[in-house]
Design a protein around this motif. Structure first.
Motif, PDB file in Angstrom:
ATOM      1  N   GLN A  92      -7.573 -16.053   2.965  1.00 41.34           N
ATOM      2  CA  GLN A  92      -6.499 -15.090   2.676  1.00 41.34           C
ATOM      3  C   GLN A  92      -6.922 -13.677   3.076  1.00 41.34           C
ATOM      4  N   THR A  93      -5.957 -12.751   3.008  1.00 42.75           N
ATOM      5  CA  THR A  93      -6.290 -11.324   3.083  1.00 42.75           C
ATOM      6  C   THR A  93      -5.613 -10.665   1.883  1.00 42.75           C
ATOM      7  N   VAL A  94      -6.184  -9.565   1.445  1.00 42.84           N
ATOM      8  CA  VAL A  94      -5.561  -8.844   0.323  1.00 42.84           C
ATOM      9  C   VAL A  94      -4.344  -8.095   0.855  1.00 42.84           C
ATOM     10  N   ASP A  95      -3.229  -8.290   0.174  1.00 41.69           N
ATOM     11  CA  ASP A  95      -1.966  -7.658   0.573  1.00 41.69           C
ATOM     12  C   ASP A  95      -1.918  -6.250  -0.043  1.00 41.69           C
ATOM     13  N   VAL A  96      -2.279  -5.259   0.766  1.00 39.69           N
ATOM     14  CA  VAL A  96      -2.370  -3.888   0.247  1.00 39.69           C
ATOM     15  C   VAL A  96      -0.989  -3.345  -0.119  1.00 39.69           C
ATOM     16  N   ASP A  97       0.046  -3.774   0.606  1.00 35.06           N
ATOM     17  CA  ASP A  97       1.410  -3.338   0.251  1.00 35.06           C
ATOM     18  C   ASP A  97       1.776  -3.798  -1.163  1.00 35.06           C
TER      19      ASP A  97
END
Ligand SMILES: Nc1ncnc2c1ncn2[C@@H]1O[C@H](COP(=O)(O)OP(=O)(O)OP(=O)(O)O)[C@@H](O)[C@H]1O
Ligand SMILES: C[C@H](N)[C@H](N)CCCCCC(=O)O
Ligand SMILES: [Mg+2]
Length: 241
Positions: A92-97
């Motif tokens: 995964q990637t961290v969803d900064v939005d």
């Protein structure tokens, strides 16, 4: 309010960020403020045990928050690791939005928001964002929680230098879990040396509590001259508008 809140960071994981954030909640409760709490990313929780993981749960309990969990804890990972690592391990990637949206909702509701980071300031969230970047992105000054024992000068000076290099103000330092130890002669003088080297006020030197609950730690923090000076300044600013 002149500042939108505080970002509570530490010189390491496990130094007392949650204990100090909960103590700040207690103080704001006593002042009768409406404030928000956030643990934007908590790692080491798989979402199946209880309603909340330990840190977010503690802050929710003390602040009395009853709203949408998403606004306090937008993102969590099962692995107890830096968010970027925990995310990569699960593809995964961290969803900064998503973090930003939770922050914006908190800001709309409250003049003041207490945010607890994960680990220390250089802990990566994405390839381009770390905890320092998150504090800066949200315009939050830092509180640095530091250990009382040998080794803390280096960790604390480096943390403050990193914050300054990133352009983030440090409001204060809390030296935590002071226990006298004849084998460690540095302890009584570490706070003074940290203040001298960083030129950041040490808000308090907190003892080790048998039960570090928010009222006990909060009252100790509230009684500390360094913290009182900062709070007096903040209250004066907030009255000016
Ligand atoms: N002043 C204190 N007196 C007694 N115990 C303390 C004190 N400060 C922290 N602790 C204990 O030390 C442990 C770590 O504290 P805490 O969970 O607040 O650290 P943290 O920096 O928030 O860690 P994390 O990086 O996991 O978020 C906890 O068990 C907490 O109860
Ligand atoms: C699991 C732990 N309690 C924190 N939530 C995450 C700490 C990440 C530290 C990473 C590091 O600095 O090496
Ligand atoms: Mg914590």
């Amino acid at each position: 309010m002149t500042i939108p809140g505080l970002f509570v960071t530490g010189t390491d994981t496990g130094v007392g960020k949650t204990v100090v954030t909960a103590a700040l909640c207690h103080i704001l409760n006593r002042l009768g403020w409406s404030y928000g709490v956030m643990k934007p990313i908590e790692t080491g929780w798989d979402g199946t045990t209880g309603d909340w993981p330990p840190d977010a749960g503690r802050l929710v309990e003390i602040s009395g928050y009853t709203g949408d969990p998403e606004d306090v804890l937008p993102i969590f990972f099962e692995q107890p690791a830096a968010p970027l690592m925990a995310a990569r391990w699960t593809g995964q990637t961290v969803d900064v939005d998503r973090l930003d949206r939770a922050w914006e909702r908190q800001r709309r509701r409250h003049d003041f928001v207490l945010v607890e980071g994960a680990g220390g300031l250089a802990v990566p969230i994405t390839e381009d964002l770390d905890m320092a970047g998150l504090a800066r992105r949200w315009g939050l000054p830092l509180v640095v929680v530091a250990r009382a024992a040998l080794g803390t000068i280096n960790h604390t000076v480096l943390t403050v230098a990193y914050a300054r290099a990133k352009g983030i103000p440090v409001a204060g330092i809390v030296v935590n879990q002071f226990v006298p130890d004849p084998a460690d002669p540095t302890r009584p003088d570490n706070a003074g040396m940290i203040e001298e080297l960083t030129q950041v006020p040490v808000w308090a030197v907190l003892p080790h509590f048998r039960d570090p609950d928010a009222p006990a730690v909060g009252e100790a923090l509230a009684a500390s001259p360094g913290f009182r000076r900062w709070l007096t300044g903040l209250l004066q600013e907030s009255r000016k508008g």
